[in-house]
Design an enzyme around this catalytic site. Structure first.
Site, PDB file in Angstrom:
ATOM      1  N   SER A 269      11.833   6.112   8.218  1.00 17.05           N
ATOM      2  CA  SER A 269      11.498   5.694   9.580  1.00 17.05           C
ATOM      3  C   SER A 269      11.992   4.276   9.825  1.00 17.05           C
ATOM      4  CB  SER A 269       9.981   5.747   9.788  1.00 17.05           C
ATOM      5  OG  SER A 269       9.653   5.226  11.068  1.00 17.05           O
TER       6      SER A 269
ATOM      7  N   CYS B  16      -1.390   5.383   9.941  1.00 14.08           N
ATOM      8  CA  CYS B  16      -0.191   4.644  10.348  1.00 14.08           C
ATOM      9  C   CYS B  16      -0.558   3.337  11.018  1.00 14.08           C
ATOM     10  CB  CYS B  16       0.594   5.421  11.408  1.00 14.08           C
ATOM     11  SG  CYS B  16       1.121   7.010  10.909  1.00 14.08           S
TER      12      CYS B  16
ATOM     13  N   GLU C 205       0.819  -1.197   0.000  1.00 17.10           N
ATOM     14  CA  GLU C 205       0.000   0.000   0.000  1.00 17.10           C
ATOM     15  C   GLU C 205       0.859   1.255   0.000  1.00 17.10           C
ATOM     16  OE1 GLU C 205      -4.049  -1.779   1.937  1.00 17.10           O
ATOM     17  OE2 GLU C 205      -2.467  -1.218   3.308  1.00 17.10           O
TER      18      GLU C 205
ATOM     19  N   CYS D 201       1.293  -2.938  15.684  1.00 17.42           N
ATOM     20  CA  CYS D 201       1.308  -2.602  14.251  1.00 17.42           C
ATOM     21  C   CYS D 201       0.647  -3.702  13.437  1.00 17.42           C
ATOM     22  CB  CYS D 201       2.748  -2.417  13.789  1.00 17.42           C
ATOM     23  SG  CYS D 201       2.888  -2.195  12.006  1.00 17.42           S
TER      24      CYS D 201
ATOM     25  N   CYS E   6       6.417  -7.524   6.999  1.00 17.74           N
ATOM     26  CA  CYS E   6       7.573  -7.071   7.793  1.00 17.74           C
ATOM     27  C   CYS E   6       8.047  -8.242   8.628  1.00 17.74           C
ATOM     28  CB  CYS E   6       7.135  -5.914   8.700  1.00 17.74           C
ATOM     29  SG  CYS E   6       8.509  -5.101   9.551  1.00 17.74           S
TER      30      CYS E   6
ATOM     31  N   ASN F 288      -3.725   3.999  16.198  1.00 18.07           N
ATOM     32  CA  ASN F 288      -4.784   3.702  15.224  1.00 18.07           C
ATOM     33  C   ASN F 288      -5.205   2.258  15.396  1.00 18.07           C
ATOM     34  OD1 ASN F 288      -4.853   6.249  13.872  1.00 18.07           O
ATOM     35  ND2 ASN F 288      -2.838   5.731  13.060  1.00 18.07           N
TER      36      ASN F 288
ATOM     37  N   SER G 211      11.112   4.820  15.453  1.00 19.74           N
ATOM     38  CA  SER G 211       9.932   4.346  16.182  1.00 19.74           C
ATOM     39  C   SER G 211      10.361   4.034  17.607  1.00 19.74           C
ATOM     40  CB  SER G 211       9.378   3.093  15.503  1.00 19.74           C
ATOM     41  OG  SER G 211       8.850   3.440  14.248  1.00 19.74           O
TER      42      SER G 211
ATOM     43  N   CYS H  31       6.155  -5.794  15.753  1.00 21.73           N
ATOM     44  CA  CYS H  31       5.755  -4.806  16.752  1.00 21.73           C
ATOM     45  C   CYS H  31       4.286  -5.077  17.111  1.00 21.73           C
ATOM     46  CB  CYS H  31       5.944  -3.401  16.198  1.00 21.73           C
ATOM     47  SG  CYS H  31       7.659  -3.117  15.713  1.00 21.73           S
TER      48      CYS H  31
ATOM     49  N   GLY I 162       6.752  -2.336   6.062  1.00 20.20           N
ATOM     50  CA  GLY I 162       8.118  -2.841   6.038  1.00 20.20           C
ATOM     51  C   GLY I 162       9.123  -2.000   6.797  1.00 20.20           C
ATOM     52  N   GLU I 163      10.291  -2.601   6.998  1.00 22.97           N
ATOM     53  CA  GLU I 163      11.394  -1.929   7.694  1.00 22.97           C
ATOM     54  C   GLU I 163      12.416  -1.531   6.632  1.00 22.97           C
ATOM     55  OE1 GLU I 163      12.584  -0.680  10.754  1.00 22.97           O
ATOM     56  OE2 GLU I 163      14.140  -0.221   9.310  1.00 22.97           O
TER      57      GLU I 163
ATOM     58  N   CYS J 198       3.524   8.342   1.440  1.00 25.40           N
ATOM     59  CA  CYS J 198       4.027   7.344   2.383  1.00 25.40           C
ATOM     60  C   CYS J 198       4.216   6.052   1.601  1.00 25.40           C
ATOM     61  CB  CYS J 198       3.003   7.173   3.502  1.00 25.40           C
ATOM     62  SG  CYS J 198       3.472   5.938   4.715  1.00 25.40           S
TER      63      CYS J 198
HETATM   64  N1  SAH Z   1       9.029  -0.113   9.908  1.00 28.18           N
HETATM   65  C1  SAH Z   1       9.301   1.258  10.064  1.00 28.18           C
HETATM   66  C2  SAH Z   1       8.461   2.158   9.196  1.00 28.18           C
HETATM   67  C3  SAH Z   1       6.993   1.839   9.048  1.00 28.18           C
HETATM   68  S1  SAH Z   1       5.890   2.115  10.401  1.00 28.18           S
HETATM   69  C4  SAH Z   1       9.157   1.663  11.500  1.00 28.18           C
HETATM   70  O1  SAH Z   1       8.640   0.881  12.287  1.00 28.18           O
HETATM   71  O2  SAH Z   1       9.584   2.755  11.847  1.00 28.18           O
HETATM   72  C5  SAH Z   1       5.552   3.861  10.453  1.00 28.18           C
HETATM   73  C6  SAH Z   1       5.163   4.354  11.850  1.00 28.18           C
HETATM   74  O3  SAH Z   1       3.820   3.992  12.234  1.00 28.18           O
HETATM   75  C7  SAH Z   1       6.078   3.760  12.912  1.00 28.18           C
HETATM   76  O4  SAH Z   1       6.469   4.736  13.847  1.00 28.18           O
HETATM   77  C8  SAH Z   1       5.174   2.763  13.571  1.00 28.18           C
HETATM   78  O5  SAH Z   1       5.624   2.453  14.839  1.00 28.18           O
HETATM   79  C9  SAH Z   1       3.840   3.476  13.555  1.00 28.18           C
HETATM   80  N2  SAH Z   1       2.706   2.601  13.787  1.00 28.18           N
HETATM   81  C10 SAH Z   1       2.621   1.282  13.541  1.00 28.18           C
HETATM   82  N3  SAH Z   1       1.403   0.821  13.906  1.00 28.18           N
HETATM   83  C11 SAH Z   1       0.709   1.849  14.391  1.00 28.18           C
HETATM   84  C12 SAH Z   1      -0.630   2.007  14.885  1.00 28.18           C
HETATM   85  N4  SAH Z   1      -1.465   0.988  14.935  1.00 28.18           N
HETATM   86  N5  SAH Z   1      -1.031   3.237  15.274  1.00 28.18           N
HETATM   87  C13 SAH Z   1      -0.189   4.279  15.186  1.00 28.18           C
HETATM   88  N6  SAH Z   1       1.081   4.197  14.711  1.00 28.18           N
HETATM   89  C14 SAH Z   1       1.524   3.002  14.321  1.00 28.18           C
HETATM   90 FE1  SF4 Z   2       7.490  -3.548  10.947  1.00 28.28          FE
HETATM   91 FE2  SF4 Z   2       7.520  -0.893  11.482  1.00 28.28          FE
HETATM   92 FE3  SF4 Z   2       5.260  -2.334  11.831  1.00 28.28          FE
HETATM   93 FE4  SF4 Z   2       7.322  -2.682  13.475  1.00 28.28          FE
HETATM   94  S1  SF4 Z   2       6.118  -0.798  13.221  1.00 28.28           S
HETATM   95  S2  SF4 Z   2       6.105  -4.327  12.530  1.00 28.28           S
HETATM   96  S3  SF4 Z   2       9.065  -2.425  12.106  1.00 28.28           S
HETATM   97  S4  SF4 Z   2       6.308  -1.946   9.884  1.00 28.28           S
END
Ligand code: SAH
Ligand code: SF4
Length: 393
Positions: free
Chosen positions: A227, A369, A116, A143, A136, A326, A249, A140, A195-196, A129
């Protein structure tokens, strides 16, 4: 004249797959790789730099996808290009527009996988974005993407392709001869999709180099933010080889809590992460590191957390981006209340750090996000019956 040398993967270090059979996709090749590809296809070495510049401008400055439209190239040369190459983007299979103007694209890449891409318009800028992996490897716990196992890394072409397809959809290719750098619809890129990015470093770097190239899309490195969840060994390279801004993050102020939220913390803990950030070659007051902090009710949102956070990051040019959690179906957390978020933000702000609260965008289309994945999963469910025998499920 001898026949042009066949184009092999070895010569070009091309993205896997694309060179296996048929024409090679030019989208995603660095300038050097494109030059090598043109030479391998029979372009005289002496002309290769100039030809690369011309083709590059057609693709990245003008948005042209057809060799025949490259009118400053002689017809036989256009035919040679068409014999060996293609200019191909990932396919947009769904497009959703939120009531707030956010656009979400479900993009299909080779192999039928989907990622996406989200476009977020604001008054002073428009941010894309983009995703760097299908799924991934990290898990986390807050996420949604993290619940989808990694399928594969995106190629550089698939990463920069997301920028090109968004520009197509926004109708943002210039009039012939007019290069627009001010007032752009797509003015910023954040690598914050699925993804990371630091686990797909080379492809991300090559794609961002293309985005920054002064003869193409021409985005300043300061308009690109990568990020990471905290892949410590790759952090310095981000500054050295890409030069973009960095977001981290962070999400917790003790290792015990961060181990739960961002499990990569078990590999590189808070102290190691902060050491890498202190050493980040590009950090300065004008190029601050963004600390992303998701606000989870009763998990990481206390006054003590806020105080600990500002203690931890002392000395790092930083801003704290507070992200209201979210929700997604089955998520094990709740969003902190607005009052709690405000109280947390005030403590951080009084300690001298900007502490903007990120407004969730595109929630009605699950584009905010951490919500990415759900729509593609849902979409697949909807599409599957047509393609799959009824006995399958
Ligand atoms: N993998 C990378 C980049 C993608 S995530 C990373 O983790 O940084 C982009 C951002 O959205 C990150 O800060 C992540 O922690 C945050 N994020 C993930 N799930 C979320 C959620 N459910 N609500 C709000 N932010 C979230
Ligand atoms: Fe992967 Fe970033 Fe989501 Fe963590 S927050 S699972 S590193 S996409």
């Amino acid at each position: 004249m001898p026949a042009p040398a066949p184009i092999t993967q070895d010569v070009l270090t091309l993205p896997r797959k694309l060179s296996d059979d048929g024409p090679v996709n030019l989208v995603g090749l660095t300038r050097d790789a494109m030059r090598a590809a043109l030479i391998a296809a029979g372009t005289p070495e002496k002309q290769a730099k100039m030809r690369t510049g011309q083709v590059w401008q057609w693709i990245y400055e003008k948005g042209v996808r057809d060799f025949d439209a490259m009118t400053n190239l002689a017809k036989p040369y256009r035919a040679l290009l068409a014999d060996h190459f293609k200019i191909e983007l990932p396919e947009v299979v769904e497009r959703h527009v939120s009531t707030d103007g956010t656009r979400k694209y479900l993009v299909r890449i080779a192999g039928g996988h989907e990622v996406e891409t989200v476009y977020i318009p604001e008054d002073s800028r428009g941010t894309l974005c983009i995703s760097s992996q299908v799924g991934c490897t990290l898990t986390c716990s807050f996420c949604h993407t993290g619940t989808q196992r990694l399928v594969r890394n995106l190629t550089a072409g698939e990463i920069i392709g997301q920028v090109l397809l968004a520009r197509d959809d926004l109708g943002e290719w210039p009039e012939p001869g007019v290069v627009k750098t001010e007032g752009r619809l797509l003015s910023n890129i954040v690598l914050m999709g699925m993804g990371e990015p630091l686990y797909n470093f080379d492809a991300v770097r090559d794609a961002m180099k293309i985005a920054m190239d002064p003869e193409g899309i021409q985005l300043s490195r300061r308009r690109i933010t990568l990020s990471t969840s905290g892949v410590v060994p790759e952090i310095a390279r981000t500054a050295e080889e890409i030069g973009c801004l960095l977001a981290v993050s962070f999400h917790a102020t003790t290792d015990a809590v961060r181990d739960q939220l961002v499990p990569i913390n078990k590999k590189w803990n808070i102290a190691e992460l902060l050491d890498a950030l202190r050493a980040y070659p590009k950090a300065s007051n004008s190029e601050r590191i963004t600390f992303e902090y998701v606000m989870l009710k009763d998990v990481n949102d206390s006054d003590e957390d806020a105080h600990r956070l500002v203690e931890l990051i002392k000395g790092i040019p930083a801003k704290i981006n507070l992200i209201p959690f979210n929700e997604w179906p089955g998520a094990p957390y709740e969003r902190s209340s607005n009052n709690r978020i405000r109280a947390f933000a005030d403590i951080v702000y009084r300690a001298g750090y900007a502490s903007p609260v990120r407004t969730p965008r595109g929630e009605d289309i699950m584009a905010a996000c951490g919500q990415l994945k759900s729509e593609s999963e849902r979409a697949k469910k909807v599409r599957r019956p047509a393609a799959t025998p009824a006995t399958d499920g």
